[in-house]
Design an enzyme around this catalytic site. Structure first.
Site, mmCIF file in Angstrom:
data_model
loop_
_atom_site.group_PDB
_atom_site.id
_atom_site.type_symbol
_atom_site.label_atom_id
_atom_site.label_comp_id
_atom_site.label_asym_id
_atom_site.label_seq_id
_atom_site.Cartn_x
_atom_site.Cartn_y
_atom_site.Cartn_z
ATOM 1 N N ARG A 1 0.749 -4.884 -5.249
ATOM 2 C CA ARG A 1 0.856 -5.956 -4.255
ATOM 3 C C ARG A 1 1.324 -7.257 -4.907
ATOM 4 N NH1 ARG A 1 -0.641 -4.361 0.678
ATOM 5 N NH2 ARG A 1 -2.208 -2.721 0.895
ATOM 6 N N HIS B 1 -9.203 4.719 2.255
ATOM 7 C CA HIS B 1 -7.921 5.152 1.688
ATOM 8 C C HIS B 1 -7.643 6.643 1.851
ATOM 9 C CE1 HIS B 1 -8.487 1.155 0.124
ATOM 10 N NE2 HIS B 1 -7.184 1.114 -0.043
ATOM 11 N N THR C 1 4.471 1.462 6.519
ATOM 12 C CA THR C 1 3.082 1.007 6.527
ATOM 13 C C THR C 1 2.304 1.914 7.473
ATOM 14 O OG1 THR C 1 1.494 -0.660 7.273
ATOM 15 C CG2 THR C 1 3.700 -0.869 8.178
ATOM 16 N N GLY D 1 -6.206 -0.754 10.067
ATOM 17 C CA GLY D 1 -5.580 -1.562 11.113
ATOM 18 C C GLY D 1 -5.922 -3.021 10.881
ATOM 19 N N ARG D 2 -4.942 -3.767 10.386
ATOM 20 C CA ARG D 2 -5.199 -5.175 10.062
ATOM 21 C C ARG D 2 -5.070 -6.043 11.316
ATOM 22 N NH1 ARG D 2 -5.488 -8.032 5.713
ATOM 23 N NH2 ARG D 2 -4.874 -6.323 4.360
ATOM 24 N N ASP E 1 5.468 -5.485 5.890
ATOM 25 C CA ASP E 1 5.964 -6.850 6.092
ATOM 26 C C ASP E 1 5.940 -7.682 4.814
ATOM 27 O OD1 ASP E 1 3.212 -6.782 6.193
ATOM 28 O OD2 ASP E 1 3.018 -8.283 7.769
ATOM 29 N N GLN F 1 -6.966 7.731 4.518
ATOM 30 C CA GLN F 1 -5.899 7.667 5.530
ATOM 31 C C GLN F 1 -4.518 7.490 4.899
ATOM 32 O OE1 GLN F 1 -7.589 4.985 8.997
ATOM 33 N NE2 GLN F 1 -8.638 4.598 7.084
ATOM 34 N N ARG F 2 -4.496 7.032 3.663
ATOM 35 C CA ARG F 2 -3.210 6.809 3.000
ATOM 36 C C ARG F 2 -2.905 7.893 1.971
ATOM 37 N NH1 ARG F 2 -3.412 0.742 1.670
ATOM 38 N NH2 ARG F 2 -3.168 1.525 -0.437
ATOM 39 N N ASP G 1 -0.092 1.185 9.031
ATOM 40 C CA ASP G 1 -0.504 0.383 10.196
ATOM 41 C C ASP G 1 0.524 0.457 11.334
ATOM 42 O OD1 ASP G 1 -2.712 -0.322 8.769
ATOM 43 O OD2 ASP G 1 -2.151 -2.413 8.442
ATOM 44 N N ASP H 1 2.987 -1.391 12.197
ATOM 45 C CA ASP H 1 2.999 -2.630 12.989
ATOM 46 C C ASP H 1 4.215 -3.517 12.723
ATOM 47 O OD1 ASP H 1 2.346 -3.414 10.455
ATOM 48 O OD2 ASP H 1 0.575 -4.581 11.002
ATOM 49 N N GLY I 1 0.835 -1.201 0.000
ATOM 50 C CA GLY I 1 0.000 0.000 0.000
ATOM 51 C C GLY I 1 0.869 1.250 0.000
HETATM 52 O O1 F6P Z 1 -1.352 -2.702 4.767
HETATM 53 C C1 F6P Z 1 -1.712 -1.405 4.965
HETATM 54 C C2 F6P Z 1 -3.147 -1.191 4.613
HETATM 55 O O2 F6P Z 1 -3.324 0.197 4.534
HETATM 56 C C3 F6P Z 1 -4.146 -1.819 5.574
HETATM 57 O O3 F6P Z 1 -4.401 -1.091 6.722
HETATM 58 C C4 F6P Z 1 -5.362 -1.919 4.690
HETATM 59 O O4 F6P Z 1 -6.236 -2.895 5.150
HETATM 60 C C5 F6P Z 1 -4.786 -2.293 3.390
HETATM 61 O O5 F6P Z 1 -3.498 -1.737 3.359
HETATM 62 C C6 F6P Z 1 -5.594 -1.839 2.216
HETATM 63 O O6 F6P Z 1 -5.008 -2.302 1.062
HETATM 64 P P1 F6P Z 1 -5.442 -1.934 -0.417
HETATM 65 O O7 F6P Z 1 -4.885 -0.582 -0.713
HETATM 66 O O8 F6P Z 1 -4.827 -2.994 -1.247
HETATM 67 O O9 F6P Z 1 -6.926 -1.921 -0.454
#
Ligand code: F6P
Length: 344
Positions: A72, A275, A125, A170-171, A103, A277-278, A127, A129, A10
């Site tokens: 991914r 997303h 990440t 948060g996974r 990870d 959050q990212r 997360d 974590d 991500g």
């Molecule tokens: O691994 C980080 C993360 O942001 C997780 O918190 C979230 O569940 C996942 O990626 C979402 O992934 P994608 O962008 O593939 O939907």
């Protein structure tokens, strides 16, 4: 020397600051830099790379996402894909690789290091974590997004006397939800590490009402479970290439919100931050630490300390081994979780 930079998994705000830091360190050292496109995909499918020149990394410090693209794609899923990565690194003249990721991405880097490939990692990440480090690129920005969302939800929740459920990332670890909830003053926080029963949430909402608090904000991690919450059969979420369930498809926030409204009768709304959050501009903290670990990654690489990853420990950049990254997720400790409960 020619180095490659790759961002996998991500995206996260601050990745560009780290790319810039690695590249600028390399330029200062007289090294050339190749940008690998779209994570491991760029080294599996024939090698999708382009040179990164000083002008390519100029002005990117403040930009969210990653200028290199990401995916991914998991070369560990097929032995031939790993062979392709190794062959492409050689063919493209990449003397050493910097792999930025969480990870999953770093497990591929660790496998390459095991095979003697010159690679170093960078922790990323939202997360936050990774067990080896106190900081991963993107976390601070994600917490800021959750905090702002909880702030904003407060005024509308209070005006309408509603329950607001806010679903955050948060996974396995609830860092983003907990820290954002704590900073925003959420009235209950549900994270994957600690079991919560539906009845506890319901009782808490009633208790708040009895105290005259006619609104409540519940922050829940997308990877959390609430014991007693009916799980409809249509929530079988698809898996990504690393075998992880696409958590946004589990719909924990929506299911919790619906159930709370049914059981309590309190009008409830659900906000899934997803997303957002990212995305967007990294915070100053993310820019600074991404820069520090980026410079740290180049330092490790230039010292020939392959198989290493720069990490944050206290206020210092130290290093750990990529092989340690797979040791499991860094979870929220109980004392921090209990601290948040003081404010419920
Ligand atoms: O691994 C980080 C993360 O942001 C997780 O918190 C979230 O569940 C996942 O990626 C979402 O992934 P994608 O962008 O593939 O939907």
């Amino acid at each position: 020397m020619q180095i490659g930079i790759l961002t996998g998994g991500g995206d996260a705000p601050g990745l560009n600051a780290a790319i810039r830091a690695v590249a600028r360190s390399a330029f200062a050292d007289g090294a050339d830099v190749l940008g690998v496109r779209n994570g491991w995909a760029g080294l599996v499918e024939g090698g999708d790379v382009s040179p990164l020149r000083p002008e390519d990394v100029s002005g990117i410090l403040t930009r969210g996402g990653t200028i290199l693209g990401t995916s991914r794609v998991n070369p560990l899923a097929e032995p031939s894909a790993m062979e392709a990565v190794v062959a492409n690194l050689g063919r493209l003249g990449i003397d050493a690789l910097v792999a930025m990721g969480g990870d999953d991405t770093l497990s591929v880097a660790a496998a390459l290091a095991e095979r003697g490939v010159p690679v170093v990692g960078v922790p990323k990440t939202v997360d936050n974590d990774l067990q080896v480090t106190e900081y991963c690129i993107g976390f601070d920005t994600a917490v800021a997004v959750v905090t702002e969302a909880v702030d904003r939800l407060h005024t509308t929740a209070a005006s309408h006397h509603r329950v607001m459920v806010v679903e955050a990332m948060g996974r396995d670890a609830g860092w983003v939800t907990l820290m954002g909830g704590l900073a925003g003053g959420a009235d209950m926080i549900v994270i994957p590490e600690f079991e919560v029963e539906l009845n506890e949430v319901v009782d808490h909402l009633h208790a708040r009402h009895r105290q005259g608090k006619t609104f409540s904000i519940i922050a829940v991690s997308e990877g959390a479970d609430v014991v007693g919450l009916p799980v409809p059969s249509d929530t079988e979420a698809p898996l990504d290439a690393f075998g992880h369930v696409q958590l946004s498809r589990r719909g924990i926030g929506e299911r919790l919100g619906r159930q709370l409204e049914d059981v309590t009768g309190f009008e409830t709304r659900v906000t899934v931050l997803g997303h957002t959050q990212r995305g967007g501009t990294p915070t100053a903290y993310d820019r600074i630490w991404a820069t520090r670990v980026g410079v740290g990654a180049y330092k490790l690489l230039s010292e020939g300390d392959f198989g290493a990853i720069p990490i944050k420990r206290g206020d210092r950049v130290e290093s750990a081994r990529l092989s340690e990254v797979a040791a499991g997720a860094r979870l929220v400790p109980e004392d921090l979780y209990r601290l948040a409960q003081i404010f419920y």
